[in-house]
Scaffold this active site. Structure first.
Site, PDB file in Angstrom:
ATOM      1  CG  HIS A 103      -1.927  -1.067   1.261  1.00 22.21           C
ATOM      2  ND1 HIS A 103      -2.938  -1.156   0.335  1.00 22.21           N
ATOM      3  CD2 HIS A 103      -2.081  -2.125   2.100  1.00 22.21           C
ATOM      4  CE1 HIS A 103      -3.685  -2.219   0.602  1.00 22.21           C
ATOM      5  NE2 HIS A 103      -3.186  -2.826   1.655  1.00 22.21           N
ATOM      6  CD  GLU A 107      -5.331  -9.550   2.220  1.00 23.95           C
ATOM      7  OE1 GLU A 107      -5.520  -8.652   3.073  1.00 23.95           O
ATOM      8  OE2 GLU A 107      -4.393  -9.527   1.404  1.00 23.95           O
ATOM      9  CG  ASP A 118      -8.264  -6.218   2.381  1.00 24.93           C
ATOM     10  OD1 ASP A 118      -8.820  -5.116   2.477  1.00 24.93           O
ATOM     11  OD2 ASP A 118      -7.131  -6.355   1.900  1.00 24.93           O
TER      12      ASP A 118
END
Length: 263
Positions: free
Chosen positions: A47, A155, A181
């Site tokens: 990210h 996830e 997630d």
């Protein structure tokens, strides 16, 4: 560079590895975390951060980790075999792959970390970089295979549906549960306490224990970390420097304002 992975040794010995995120990717912070007694530094290239293809960045961070006697724990953006090899060659030993869908995908990722995999030639290549002490490491191939550790994020519902197959992949180091997630995938965005989300997390926890695959997760306070450890978690991320700075300085500002107001 020492060919040893204290993080892998801890989780394979059924001990708990504690770490924290370094969102600033600062070598100084890596050393500080080591001085605090943490076991690993979480570096998130999914990210944030600079390019995970930058070997010079990883070499700087691995040197800091050695100085601080702590292990790097690197989340890559994708299970790209070429990227996995490149990051390992720079001296990183612990990798986390997010958003996994299938056991076949996991197997390809793990295969990229090994010279010999499941009795056959793996997909890692001989390199003369930092991981091999620039070509001078003793018994480089065997010792790298014994020390590198790759885990995957659980996830996505596709991964949950193949959970038993994923946990059976040879040389899978660990699984890390991603409740945020998972909540999105299950149709309850942001609601990590929804019964369906909680039930799914508990299912992953139990499957990891049954398969003797170490399970990791995030804890936002000592009480939550204690509960997770009691539930069998062996990898715990406790926080990070942004959170710590906000908490400490906010408390100090509030305390100072109270003192000044009281004067």
């Amino acid at each position: 560079m020492e060919q040893r992975n204290a993080f892998r040794e801890r989780i394979e010995n059924d001990e708990v590895a504690l770490g924290a995120r370094a969102s600033s990717f600062s070598p100084a912070l890596v050393e500080i975390y080591g001085g605090l007694g943490l076991d690993f530094v979480w570096l998130d290239f999914e990210h944030t951060g600079e390019s995970p293809w930058d070997s010079m960045l990883f070499e700087s961070l691995t040197r800091a980790a050695e100085a601080g006697d702590i292990e790097l724990f690197v989340r890559l953006p994708a299970p790209d075999q070429a990227l996995i090899r490149k990051v390992l060659d720079a001296g990183v030993r612990n990798l986390l792959i997010p958003r996994i869908d299938s056991a076949a995908e996991v197997r390809r990722a793990v295969e990229a970390t090994r010279f010999v995999y499941d009795g056959e030639p793996g997909e890692r290549g001989i390199a003369g970089g930092r991981s091999s002490a620039y070509g001078n490491a003793d018994d480089y191939v065997r010792r790298e295979d014994e020390n590198v550790c790759l885990g995957v994020m659980i996830e996505k519902t596709t991964a949950v549906s193949e959970l038993s197959e994923i946990l059976s992949v040879p040389e899978l180091g660990f699984v890390f549960i991603g409740p945020g997630d998972l909540s999105v995938q299950l149709g309850h965005p942001g609601n990590r306490d929804h019964p369906e989300v909680r039930e799914t997390i508990e299912r992953i926890e139990a499957a990891g224990r049954d398969a003797s695959v170490p399970v990791g997760g995030i804890a936002h306070d000592p009480e939550e970390a204690d509960r997770k450890i009691d539930a069998g978690y062996r990898i715990i991320r406790l926080g990070g420097e942004f959170e710590a700075v906000q908490q400490v300085l906010k408390t100090r500002l509030d305390d100072l304002a109270e003192l000044q107001g009281g004067g």
